[in-house]
Motif scaffolding. Structure first.
Motif: not given
Length: 276
Positions: A6, A69, A104-106, A110-111, A136-137, A140-141, A144
């Motif tokens: 990560e 968020s 960063v939202v998964v 919020v992560r 950030a996306r 997130e990907q 995930a």
């Protein structure tokens, strides 16, 4: 291992953000279970003041971002009225004035938070804002994908009672994993992800008239996208290819599978165990 992977993804996203925007300083951190968010990755910093800084929800710009968020920004951090000022010392030591924070939202959780900053009191432009959100996306990907891989590789006893997903849901998950795999920066995680895809490809245990056919990874990517109902243009956008390139891979796969249509190609690939 998980946190290392990560961190690699976070570091890569911050580096791309700095390169694409020209921001002099970018930094960020991720939340891990039972621990506060800490600033773990910095690029462009000239002091160690921000490294390891623990960010509390609601405190400072990053804490406000965590609480809401959503992206938050200030034009002049020291004098900003809409944030608290617990972190003025480290921010001032680094000489930061204009700062943006993006969550960063998964799966609605919020992560982590990514920051970009200027050492001048200037408005954050739309181009910089969009680039920060895109960075950030990317993270997130990657998170995930990592979650999905760990779930699929977990021993049965760790997965809990079966929820009974339909085979179509499995196929949809496979297509999404194939789309995301090329975007994963960490090579070990990418190989593990592709290994999971391989397990899903043969999960049905069926073979048929197309047995023995070998498709390239990209041909599988295209067929997986087609199987989900994507047009050539949509598949191209998802995979970062040109529509003409998608057509070429699709024609090649159809030829190998002895198929005359897209639907026939998907069906033949499934019979051969090349798609779930």
């Amino acid at each position: 291992m998980r946190e290392h992977v990560e961190s690699v993804e976070l570091r890569g996203a911050l580096l791309r953000l700095r390169r694409t925007t020209g921001l002099p300083v970018v930094f960020g951190g991720l939340l891990h279970e039972g621990r506060a968010l800490r600033i773990a990755e910095l690029n462009g910093a000239v002091t160690p003041a921000l490294r390891g800084l623990a960010i509390s929800t609601g405190s400072g710009l990053g804490g406000k971002c965590l609480a809401l968020s959503r992206p938050c920004a200030v034009t002049d951090y020291p004098s900003a009225r809409h944030i608290t000022h617990e972190y003025d010392g480290p921010v001032t030591a680094e000489g930061l004035r204009s700062v943006i924070a993006v969550p960063v939202v998964v799966r609605r959780k919020v992560r982590g938070v990514l920051y970009g900053a200027l050492r001048e009191s200037l408005p954050i432009g739309e181009r910089v804002f969009d680039a920060a959100v895109a960075a950030a996306r990317d993270v997130e990907q990657a998170l995930a994908v990592g979650d999905e891989v760990r779930s699929l590789l977990a021993p049965p006893e760790a997965q809990g009672p079966p929820s009974g997903p339909s085979w179509e849901e499995v196929r949809q998950a496979y297509g999404e994993l194939r789309e995301l795999a090329p975007r994963v920066a960490d090579p070990d995680l990418r190989e593990r992800l592709l290994a999971v895809c391989g397990r899903l490809e043969t999960a049905s245990g069926t073979t048929g008239t197309a047995a023995g056919v070998t498709l390239t990874p990209r041909e599988k990517d295209i067929l997986a996208a087609v199987a989900s109902g994507a047009t050539n243009a949509t598949a191209a956008a998802r995979l970062g290819l040109r529509p003409e390139t998608v057509k070429g891979y699709l024609r090649s796969a159809m030829r190998k599978l002895g198929a005359h249509t897209r639907t026939e190609a998907v069906a033949a690939a499934r019979r051969a165990g090349l798609l779930p």
